[in-house]
Design a protein around this motif. Structure first.
Motif, PDB file in Angstrom:
ATOM      1  N   SER A 113      -2.259  -0.875  17.197  1.00  0.00           N
ATOM      2  CA  SER A 113      -0.878  -1.201  17.576  1.00  0.00           C
ATOM      3  C   SER A 113       0.102  -0.877  16.470  1.00  0.00           C
ATOM      4  O   SER A 113       1.197  -0.348  16.729  1.00  0.00           O
ATOM      5  N   LEU A 114      -0.263  -1.186  15.239  1.00  0.00           N
ATOM      6  CA  LEU A 114       0.617  -0.864  14.107  1.00  0.00           C
ATOM      7  C   LEU A 114       0.794   0.645  13.977  1.00  0.00           C
ATOM      8  O   LEU A 114       1.912   1.137  13.801  1.00  0.00           O
TER       9      LEU A 114
ATOM     10  N   LEU B 256      -1.357   0.267   5.302  1.00  0.00           N
ATOM     11  CA  LEU B 256      -1.673   1.356   6.217  1.00  0.00           C
ATOM     12  C   LEU B 256      -0.611   2.440   6.167  1.00  0.00           C
ATOM     13  O   LEU B 256       0.587   2.160   6.241  1.00  0.00           O
ATOM     14  N   PHE B 257      -1.073   3.667   6.046  1.00  0.00           N
ATOM     15  CA  PHE B 257      -0.222   4.854   6.083  1.00  0.00           C
ATOM     16  C   PHE B 257      -0.677   5.681   7.273  1.00  0.00           C
ATOM     17  O   PHE B 257      -1.881   5.854   7.481  1.00  0.00           O
TER      18      PHE B 257
ATOM     19  N   GLY C  56      -9.288  -4.686  15.209  1.00  0.00           N
ATOM     20  CA  GLY C  56      -8.982  -3.283  15.491  1.00  0.00           C
ATOM     21  C   GLY C  56      -7.745  -3.032  16.337  1.00  0.00           C
ATOM     22  O   GLY C  56      -6.960  -2.129  16.028  1.00  0.00           O
ATOM     23  N   PRO C  57      -7.540  -3.782  17.430  1.00  0.00           N
ATOM     24  CA  PRO C  57      -6.346  -3.520  18.232  1.00  0.00           C
ATOM     25  C   PRO C  57      -5.025  -3.710  17.464  1.00  0.00           C
ATOM     26  O   PRO C  57      -4.033  -3.063  17.779  1.00  0.00           O
ATOM     27  N   LEU C  58      -5.015  -4.550  16.430  1.00  0.00           N
ATOM     28  CA  LEU C  58      -3.810  -4.682  15.601  1.00  0.00           C
ATOM     29  C   LEU C  58      -3.594  -3.404  14.804  1.00  0.00           C
ATOM     30  O   LEU C  58      -2.462  -2.912  14.715  1.00  0.00           O
ATOM     31  N   VAL C  59      -4.649  -2.861  14.247  1.00  0.00           N
ATOM     32  CA  VAL C  59      -4.540  -1.619  13.484  1.00  0.00           C
ATOM     33  C   VAL C  59      -3.999  -0.512  14.385  1.00  0.00           C
ATOM     34  O   VAL C  59      -3.066   0.214  14.017  1.00  0.00           O
TER      35      VAL C  59
ATOM     36  N   ALA D  26       5.264   2.501   5.472  1.00  0.00           N
ATOM     37  CA  ALA D  26       3.888   2.034   5.574  1.00  0.00           C
ATOM     38  C   ALA D  26       3.930   0.530   5.843  1.00  0.00           C
ATOM     39  O   ALA D  26       4.987  -0.095   5.780  1.00  0.00           O
ATOM     40  N   LYS D  27       2.766  -0.058   6.145  1.00  0.00           N
ATOM     41  CA  LYS D  27       2.716  -1.487   6.469  1.00  0.00           C
ATOM     42  C   LYS D  27       1.522  -2.138   5.789  1.00  0.00           C
ATOM     43  O   LYS D  27       0.384  -1.694   5.969  1.00  0.00           O
ATOM     44  N   THR D  28       1.782  -3.181   5.011  1.00  0.00           N
ATOM     45  CA  THR D  28       0.718  -3.999   4.448  1.00  0.00           C
ATOM     46  C   THR D  28       0.360  -5.070   5.473  1.00  0.00           C
ATOM     47  O   THR D  28       1.242  -5.796   5.939  1.00  0.00           O
ATOM     48  N   VAL D  29      -0.911  -5.137   5.836  1.00  0.00           N
ATOM     49  CA  VAL D  29      -1.365  -6.088   6.845  1.00  0.00           C
ATOM     50  C   VAL D  29      -1.704  -7.409   6.160  1.00  0.00           C
ATOM     51  O   VAL D  29      -2.564  -7.468   5.291  1.00  0.00           O
TER      52      VAL D  29
END
Length: 174
Positions: A85-86, A120-121, A80-83, A40-43
């Protein structure tokens, strides 16, 4: 005196040594299968600001604490585009690591905001698997990726079509 060593650059040969398989061949996808991607990734605020600045998106909702504090969310919202892309990147090792091409993204939506510090998962469901009728070495996989925050809230989702190779080229489809 320097010593050089041969480097194995072929993905299949590296995986044969016991390395983690990266991506899937067409035959390895099954309709209905769901892959829960890891890690997962913490933004972070830094992630969001850097992404905004290198993409020239200077909207103050993402970059200005004072402006964002007066918005309906009351704080900065991750762009949004970062979310997207991730999530796309998090799915590569399971979905498109062997891809020939990403063909399309469909139905991208952001039903809830992502904030600095959210984790984010991602999970991806296989919707369709279609061998190519004209090229026996490939096919198209349609998938649906969902992005959830640490509380299980859906923050983004999209479908995409990925062109992937076949492990064993087959006969033309009917």
């Amino acid at each position: 005196m320097s010593t050089t060593h041969g480097v194995e650059t072929d993905q299949a040969a590296r995986e044969a040594t016991g390395a983690h398989s990266y991506g899937r061949y067409l035959e390895e996808f099954e309709v209905g299968a769901t892959y829960k991607h890891w890690p997962a990734k913490t933004v972070t605020e830094s992630d969001d600001h850097l992404f905004c600045l290198i993409t020239m998106n200077h909207h103050p909702l993402h970059l200005n604490d004072v402006y964002a504090s007066r918005s309906q969310q009351g704080r900065n919202v991750v762009v949004g585009p970062l979310v997207y892309s991730l999530a796309l990147g998090m799915s590569v090792s399971d979905i498109s690591g062997k891809a020939i091409a990403n063909l399309a993204t469909e139905e991208l939506s952001h039903p809830n905001p992502v904030f600095h510090g959210d984790t984010l998962f991602c999970e991806t469901e296989v919707l369709e698997v279609k061998p190519s009728k004209s090229k026996l070495d490939r096919g198209v996989v349609k998938v649906h990726t969902r992005v959830l925050n640490q509380d299980g809230v859906l923050v983004a989702e999209f479908k995409r079509l990925v062109l992937v190779p076949r492990k064993t080229p087959g006969m033309p489809s009917d």
